[in-house]
Motif scaffolding. Sequence first.
Motif, short mmCIF file in Angstrom:
data_model
loop_
_atom_site.label_atom_id
_atom_site.label_comp_id
_atom_site.label_asym_id
_atom_site.label_seq_id
_atom_site.Cartn_x
_atom_site.Cartn_y
_atom_site.Cartn_z
N GLY A 115 19.02 46.77 32.01
CA GLY A 115 18.06 47.86 31.82
C GLY A 115 17.35 47.78 30.49
N LEU A 116 18.10 47.41 29.45
CA LEU A 116 17.48 47.28 28.11
C LEU A 116 16.47 46.16 28.07
N ILE A 117 16.76 45.07 28.79
CA ILE A 117 15.83 43.92 28.80
C ILE A 117 14.49 44.31 29.41
N LYS A 118 14.50 45.22 30.37
CA LYS A 118 13.27 45.63 31.06
C LYS A 118 12.34 46.47 30.17
N ASP A 119 12.89 47.04 29.09
CA ASP A 119 12.09 47.88 28.20
C ASP A 119 11.45 46.98 27.14
N GLU A 139 19.95 48.16 16.38
CA GLU A 139 18.70 48.75 15.90
C GLU A 139 17.73 49.06 17.01
N ALA A 140 17.05 50.16 16.85
CA ALA A 140 15.93 50.52 17.73
C ALA A 140 14.69 50.64 16.84
N PRO A 141 13.50 50.29 17.35
CA PRO A 141 12.30 50.32 16.50
C PRO A 141 11.86 51.74 16.13
N ASN A 142 12.21 52.75 16.94
CA ASN A 142 11.82 54.13 16.63
C ASN A 142 12.75 55.08 17.39
N ASP A 153 19.17 56.88 27.51
CA ASP A 153 18.85 57.29 28.89
C ASP A 153 19.10 56.14 29.88
N ILE A 154 18.75 54.93 29.47
CA ILE A 154 18.98 53.76 30.33
C ILE A 154 20.48 53.61 30.60
N ALA A 155 21.27 53.75 29.56
CA ALA A 155 22.72 53.62 29.71
C ALA A 155 23.28 54.73 30.60
N LYS A 156 22.82 55.98 30.40
CA LYS A 156 23.31 57.11 31.19
C LYS A 156 22.99 56.97 32.68
N ALA A 157 21.90 56.26 32.98
CA ALA A 157 21.45 56.12 34.37
C ALA A 157 22.28 55.11 35.17
N VAL A 158 23.09 54.31 34.50
CA VAL A 158 23.88 53.29 35.20
C VAL A 158 25.06 53.96 35.91
N GLN A 159 25.26 53.56 37.15
CA GLN A 159 26.37 54.11 37.94
C GLN A 159 27.71 53.76 37.29
#
Length: 152
Positions: free
Chosen positions: A94-98, A120-123, A132-138
């Motif tokens: 999911g992170l790769i898709k962003d 690190e995140a850019p912002n 949110d991506i992590a929370k969405a994983v089953q």
Amino acid sequence: MSKSTQRIVQIIAVSALAFGLAACNKAADEGQTAGQKLDSAIANTEKAADNAAANASAAATNAADAAKDAAKEAGNAMVSAADSASITAAVNAGLIKDSELSAIKINVDTKDGVVTLTGEAPNQAAKDRAGDIAKAVQGVSSVANNLTVKAG
């Protein structure tokens, strides 16, 4: 039967035989012939051997139950590890898709359904999206979003 279990059964059987012979009733022996005394001793020994066999069987059953429980726990641990690995892989995918998030700069750890994000995140918006991506994983029960926002 394992060698240790066989050894335990042998020790119990020998002990039972010894106790059976020692348990011969001295008062009842008076007035008995040698054959009667021998028959009595054999009967007592057989009882003791039967008791030893029952005790050994119970011990073997308990050992087998303990082994089954240990195998079940090991199986559960392997399933948990496999689940954690699949959750981690899904979060990374999911992170790769962003386009703003770098799966290389974000470390994803999962244990018992709890995902921990570090790196690190850019912002702030990208950091929130990663959570949110992590929370969405089953299979994810919670997310510890420990990402830092890249300065400047």
